[in-house]
Design a protein around this motif. Structure first.
Motif, short mmCIF file in Angstrom:
data_model
loop_
_atom_site.label_atom_id
_atom_site.label_comp_id
_atom_site.label_asym_id
_atom_site.label_seq_id
_atom_site.Cartn_x
_atom_site.Cartn_y
_atom_site.Cartn_z
N GLY A 161 48.85 15.73 -2.70
CA GLY A 161 47.98 16.63 -3.44
C GLY A 161 46.58 16.13 -3.68
N TYR A 162 46.30 14.87 -3.41
CA TYR A 162 44.97 14.32 -3.64
C TYR A 162 44.06 14.58 -2.43
N ILE A 163 42.77 14.64 -2.71
CA ILE A 163 41.76 14.81 -1.67
C ILE A 163 40.76 13.67 -1.77
N VAL A 164 40.55 12.96 -0.66
CA VAL A 164 39.58 11.86 -0.64
C VAL A 164 38.65 12.06 0.56
N ASP A 165 37.49 11.42 0.50
CA ASP A 165 36.56 11.46 1.64
C ASP A 165 35.76 10.16 1.66
N MET A 166 34.89 10.04 2.67
CA MET A 166 34.12 8.81 2.86
C MET A 166 32.63 9.04 2.63
N ARG A 167 32.31 9.95 1.74
CA ARG A 167 30.90 10.29 1.50
C ARG A 167 30.07 9.09 1.03
N TYR A 168 30.70 8.16 0.31
CA TYR A 168 29.94 7.07 -0.29
C TYR A 168 29.64 5.93 0.68
N ILE A 169 30.28 5.93 1.84
CA ILE A 169 29.96 4.87 2.82
C ILE A 169 28.53 5.01 3.34
N PRO A 170 28.09 6.17 3.86
CA PRO A 170 26.67 6.28 4.25
C PRO A 170 25.73 6.17 3.06
N PHE A 171 26.16 6.64 1.90
CA PHE A 171 25.32 6.56 0.71
C PHE A 171 25.07 5.10 0.32
N LEU A 172 26.12 4.28 0.34
CA LEU A 172 25.99 2.86 -0.02
C LEU A 172 25.17 2.10 1.02
N ILE A 173 25.44 2.35 2.30
CA ILE A 173 24.70 1.65 3.36
C ILE A 173 23.21 1.98 3.26
N PHE A 174 22.90 3.25 3.05
CA PHE A 174 21.51 3.67 2.95
C PHE A 174 20.84 3.03 1.74
N ALA A 175 21.53 2.98 0.61
CA ALA A 175 20.96 2.39 -0.61
C ALA A 175 20.68 0.91 -0.42
N LEU A 176 21.55 0.20 0.28
CA LEU A 176 21.38 -1.24 0.48
C LEU A 176 20.22 -1.54 1.43
N TYR A 177 20.09 -0.77 2.50
CA TYR A 177 19.07 -1.05 3.50
C TYR A 177 17.69 -0.50 3.15
#
Length: 412
Positions: free
Chosen positions: A56-72
């Protein structure tokens, strides 16, 4: 679930490959905009096509590009990405928007703080750092859900473990690809730089000595002609102009001669202390003319084998450039010689006008100079000398605040 996971991974992987094929050779500013567009599209696709679990849970990987972009990239474009993320999440609807807004806001203010430190790290540390940041944010997000989920059964904790492992693995793969692109770009620039230096070196070896002799003879005859009592004042003025231009031509030829191979009679085995002190002493009068203070520090016990004349000319060029960058306002020129593992590190720092990132990328190219009267050969000679010693050069600068020119030379 596996199919959705692979689709999300595909969304993350394709932009990296597209960038590598079509946009790697673009300018820095244009690249940053393209990266923003790719990150935004990837993030939106991950939210629109999430991973739906059987429990019943829903997950995604939206924060991977967000984190990479914030770091670089840091705060500027990351704020725009933050807006795209939350607008998309609001349009998608369902429960959890406020939690997503709060969580993304925390990431926006915390993660870009690491940007300056992050980009200065070696590739392996950047990859490890990105993985740690991804795992930390995933753990933090899962812990915040505890306040909204009353029954934490075994399935929930299994989900947490799987999510943590998946995010870490995907982050590692994407970061390795990104660092490979960066490494290829740096290797290509180094190759181009080496080819340019080799061309100038061959030209210097074959032409410079032949040009210098007639210049010296011409200079001598013009000086004798200038002492003649039978020429007019106007003709003497023309001779003075000719002598000035000859002197400038001899200076350019001298710079070309510095590209020749190290001479055996000039080779020394030292820790650079004598050369540092010598260059400081001969450049102090020039620095005083422009109200510049020179500070030096030698904390190095390691020794190198090098051509003394070439190293001295290399330091003179760097000192002269630094002083000229401060000639209107004065300032402080600092040279620091230290050791790091099995390498000697030399840092020359000024408080002058600084340079843009585009100007830094052009340094070392023949006939490129930030000064109107410059030839660019001085800086090319610096790059050539350090390259002969298998050293690495790094330039950090900010407009209006100054420049730090550092090079690292291995002892073996």
């Amino acid at each position: 679930m596996l199919e959705s996971l692979l689709i999300n991974f595909f969304f993350l992987l394709v932009p990296v490959l597209i960038y590598l094929i079509f946009f790697e050779y673009r300018s820095f500013t244009y690249n940053k905009f393209i990266i923003f567009v790719f990150a935004a599209i990837t993030m939106v696709l991950c939210m629109v096509f999430p991973i739906k679990l059987e429990i019943g849970y829903i997950v995604d990987m939206r924060y991977i590009p967000f984190l990479i972009f914030a770091l670089y990239v840091g705060y500027r474009y990351t704020f725009l990405l933050y807006i795209v993320l939350n607008i998309t999440r609001f349009i998608i609807g369902n429960e959890g928007f406020l939690q997503s807004l709060a969580f993304s806001t925390i990431i926006l203010f915390v993660v870009p703080l690491c940007h300056q430190w992050f980009i200065k790290q070696p590739p392996k540390k950047r990859i490890l750092c990105a993985i740690i940041v991804s795992m930390s944010t995933t753990i933090f997000y899962d812990l915040t859900l505890i306040a909204f989920i009353h029954a934490l059964d075994r399935e929930y904790w299994t989900l947490v473990v799987h999510t943590l492992f998946t995010h870490a693995l995907v982050m590692a793969v994407i970061m390795i690809l990104i660092e490979k692109i960066i490494a290829n770009h740096m290797a290509r620039d180094l190759l181009f730089q080496s080819e340019r230096i080799d061309v100038v070196s061959h030209l210097a070896a074959s032409v410079a000595h032949e040009i210098r002799n007639p210049l010296t003879v011409t200079n001598g005859f013009l000086q004798l002609l200038g002492k003649s009592q039978t020429i007019t004042e106007e003709e003497k003025m023309y001779i003075e102009y000719s002598l000035i231009e000859l002197k400038r031509a001899e200076g350019i030829v001298s710079e070309f001669l510095a590209f020749s191979r190290p001479q055996s009679e000039n080779m020394v085995y030292s820790n650079l202390e004598a050369e540092t002190e010598y260059i400081k002493n001969i450049m102090t009068p020039f620095a005083n003319m422009h109200d510049v203070q020179i500070q030096s520090s030698v904390r190095n016990t390691l020794k190198l084998r090098y051509d003394k004349n070439q190293i001295q000319q290399c330091l003179i060029n760097l000192f002269k450039n630094a002083i000229e960058a401060m000639r209107d306002t004065g300032g402080t020129l600092t040279i620091d010689v230290s050791e790091e593992k099995r390498a000697v590190v030399v840092k020359i720092t000024d408080t002058g006008i600084g340079m843009t990132k585009e100007e830094i990328t052009q340094l070392g190219r023949p006939y490129y100079s930030t000064k109107k009267e410059g030839t660019g050969l001085g800086m090319l000679m610096v790059y050539s000398t350090i390259r002969k010693l298998n050293g690495k050069i790094k330039v950090e600068s900010e407009k209006g605040k100054g420049t730090t020119f550092s090079f690292t030379i291995p002892t073996s």
